[in-house]
Design an enzyme around this catalytic site. Structure first.
Site, PDB file in Angstrom:
ATOM      1  N   MET A  30       0.877  -1.117   0.136  1.00 56.02           N
ATOM      2  CA  MET A  30       0.113   0.090   0.064  1.00 56.02           C
ATOM      3  C   MET A  30       0.843   1.290  -0.007  1.00 56.02           C
ATOM      4  O   MET A  30       0.430   2.360   0.499  1.00 56.02           O
ATOM      5  CB  MET A  30      -0.926   0.071   1.296  1.00 56.02           C
ATOM      6  CG  MET A  30      -1.979  -1.189   1.167  1.00 56.02           C
ATOM      7  SD  MET A  30      -3.412  -0.850   1.914  1.00 56.02           S
ATOM      8  CE  MET A  30      -2.737  -0.528   3.740  1.00 56.02           C
ATOM      9  N   LEU A  33       6.900   3.054   1.358  1.00 59.76           N
ATOM     10  CA  LEU A  33       7.599   1.749   1.602  1.00 59.76           C
ATOM     11  C   LEU A  33       8.618   2.130   2.625  1.00 59.76           C
ATOM     12  O   LEU A  33       9.280   3.211   2.528  1.00 59.76           O
ATOM     13  CB  LEU A  33       8.282   1.504   0.052  1.00 59.76           C
ATOM     14  CG  LEU A  33       7.201   1.321  -1.006  1.00 59.76           C
ATOM     15  CD1 LEU A  33       8.144   0.830  -2.356  1.00 59.76           C
ATOM     16  CD2 LEU A  33       6.190  -0.033  -0.595  1.00 59.76           C
ATOM     17  N   HIS A  37       9.612  -3.531   2.851  1.00 60.61           N
ATOM     18  CA  HIS A  37       9.186  -3.551   1.657  1.00 60.61           C
ATOM     19  C   HIS A  37      10.383  -3.889   0.756  1.00 60.61           C
ATOM     20  O   HIS A  37      10.467  -4.598  -0.300  1.00 60.61           O
ATOM     21  CB  HIS A  37       8.334  -2.371   1.218  1.00 60.61           C
ATOM     22  CG  HIS A  37       7.078  -2.156   1.951  1.00 60.61           C
ATOM     23  ND1 HIS A  37       6.987  -1.216   2.696  1.00 60.61           N
ATOM     24  CD2 HIS A  37       5.869  -2.923   2.090  1.00 60.61           C
ATOM     25  CE1 HIS A  37       5.726  -1.156   2.963  1.00 60.61           C
ATOM     26  NE2 HIS A  37       5.256  -2.215   2.737  1.00 60.61           N
ATOM     27  N   VAL A 176      11.067  -7.516   8.968  1.00 61.14           N
ATOM     28  CA  VAL A 176      12.478  -6.572   9.267  1.00 61.14           C
ATOM     29  C   VAL A 176      12.099  -5.546  10.470  1.00 61.14           C
ATOM     30  O   VAL A 176      10.958  -4.940  10.526  1.00 61.14           O
ATOM     31  CB  VAL A 176      12.634  -5.717   7.931  1.00 61.14           C
ATOM     32  CG1 VAL A 176      13.743  -4.774   8.214  1.00 61.14           C
ATOM     33  CG2 VAL A 176      13.094  -6.699   6.852  1.00 61.14           C
TER      34      VAL A 176
HETATM   35  O1  PAF Z   1       0.145  -5.829   3.419  1.00 60.05           O
HETATM   36  C1  PAF Z   1      -0.397  -4.816   2.889  1.00 60.05           C
HETATM   37  O2  PAF Z   1       0.265  -3.745   2.665  1.00 60.05           O
HETATM   38  C2  PAF Z   1      -1.731  -5.066   2.172  1.00 60.05           C
HETATM   39  O3  PAF Z   1      -2.685  -5.623   3.126  1.00 60.05           O
HETATM   40  C3  PAF Z   1      -1.804  -5.838   0.836  1.00 60.05           C
HETATM   41  C4  PAF Z   1      -1.381  -7.042   0.944  1.00 60.05           C
HETATM   42  C5  PAF Z   1      -0.814  -4.992  -0.182  1.00 60.05           C
HETATM   43  C6  PAF Z   1      -3.320  -5.713   0.114  1.00 60.05           C
HETATM   44  O4  PAF Z   1      -3.787  -4.129   0.017  1.00 60.05           O
END
Ligand code: PAF
Length: 288
Positions: A30, A33, A37, A176
């Protein structure tokens, strides 16, 4: 690196990758980051020629009183993070691309969605399952990468992929952490300076639960009691749950089996911020 905004362009890209005999990994996010991520992008890049990171703040997984409107949206810096860690595409669709007008279908995964986050955030996992399914249909990846930090979410996604016969491998990568143990999360930026300092107590509590597992303790209640000891010393903190469950399906027997893999799960509210975290442990043994 490419930035793609439409589903049709995304699918065309995925088909061209496949036609050239290459493989595609994807990291659904989402946005906002962080190093967690980035580690997923790196892991995907180590195994696939192409890595698509999706950046989409999914409205259907937020409850009416949750933080959808204030959720951080930082696409420019997200693109930099993806580029720096070996990603090849950022897929950033607008809301009406993922939920075209007239959309009526939502996906409900049964079983693992019932307790914990599912009980406290009604509809949350329907939103997650629906958007993950749509993202997989748009990106058409060989493998999708998710962080262990959202442990229950990873079980939901595995169940979704299993039940709907989706042709993708799901890989879960380790959480992390900051130097003091706090799990990286896009929501950590909401923490006040004082709460940020106290937030590492959650990790410490989970570690005491993990150490208890290694002693061979089987009584489930003993885990909750011990982990709560650590956190209940903090003022102005609400524990939504702090428990041990079976790692495979989140079931909660009175006593675990020796040698069983369990997960220690935490959801704690500090000020206006809700933090979740977890650790795996093996009852009576060291966790791999
Ligand atoms: O973990 C996340 O960031 C969200 O729940 C996802 C898996 C991208 C779905 O929107």
């Amino acid at each position: 690196m490419q930035i793609i905004h439409t589903v049709s362009e995304m699918q065309a890209f995925a088909r061209s990758v496949r036609a050239s005999g290459q493989t595609l990994g994807c990291v659904p996010t989402m946005g906002a980051l962080h190093a967690g991520h980035a580690s997923l992008v790196r892991e995907a890049a180590a195994h696939h020629e192409h890595v698509v990171t999706s950046v989409f703040v999914n409205p259907t997984q937020f409850g009416p009183n949750e933080d959808f409107s204030r959720y951080p949206r930082t696409l420019d810096s997200d693109i930099d993070v993806v580029r720096a860690h070996g990603g090849t595409v950022v897929f950033a669709p607008p809301v009406d691309e993922m939920y075209p007008s007239g959309t009526t279908t939502m996906i409900h995964v049964g079983g693992v969605t019932a307790p914990y986050e599912g009980a406290l955030r009604p509809g949350h996992f329907d939103g997650v399952a629906t958007i993950v399914c749509k993202l997989l249909q748009a990106i058409l990846p060989d493998e999708a990468y998710f962080g262990q930090k959202d442990y229950q979410q990873t079980l939901v996604i595995k169940q979704l992929v299993h039940d709907l016969l989706l042709p993708v491998r799901v890989t879960v990568c380790p959480t992390v952490r900051e130097a003091d143990g706090l799990a990286m999360s896009s929501r950590n930026i909401y923490l006040s300076a004082e709460d940020r300092q106290r937030a590492s107590t959650i990790y410490r509590a989970l570690r005491t639960g993990q150490a208890l597992a290694h002693t061979g303790e089987t009584r489930r209640v003993a885990y909750e009691q011990l982990m709560r000891d650590d956190i209940s010393t903090l003022h102005d903190v609400t524990i939504d749950y702090l428990e041990a469950a079976r790692a495979a399906d989140l079931s909660t027997p009175d006593a675990f089996e020796h040698g069983e893999e369990i997960v220690l799960l935490a959801a704690v509210r500090m000020g206006t911020t809700r933090l979740i975290d977890n650790l795996l442990a093996c009852v009576g043994g060291e966790t791999a």
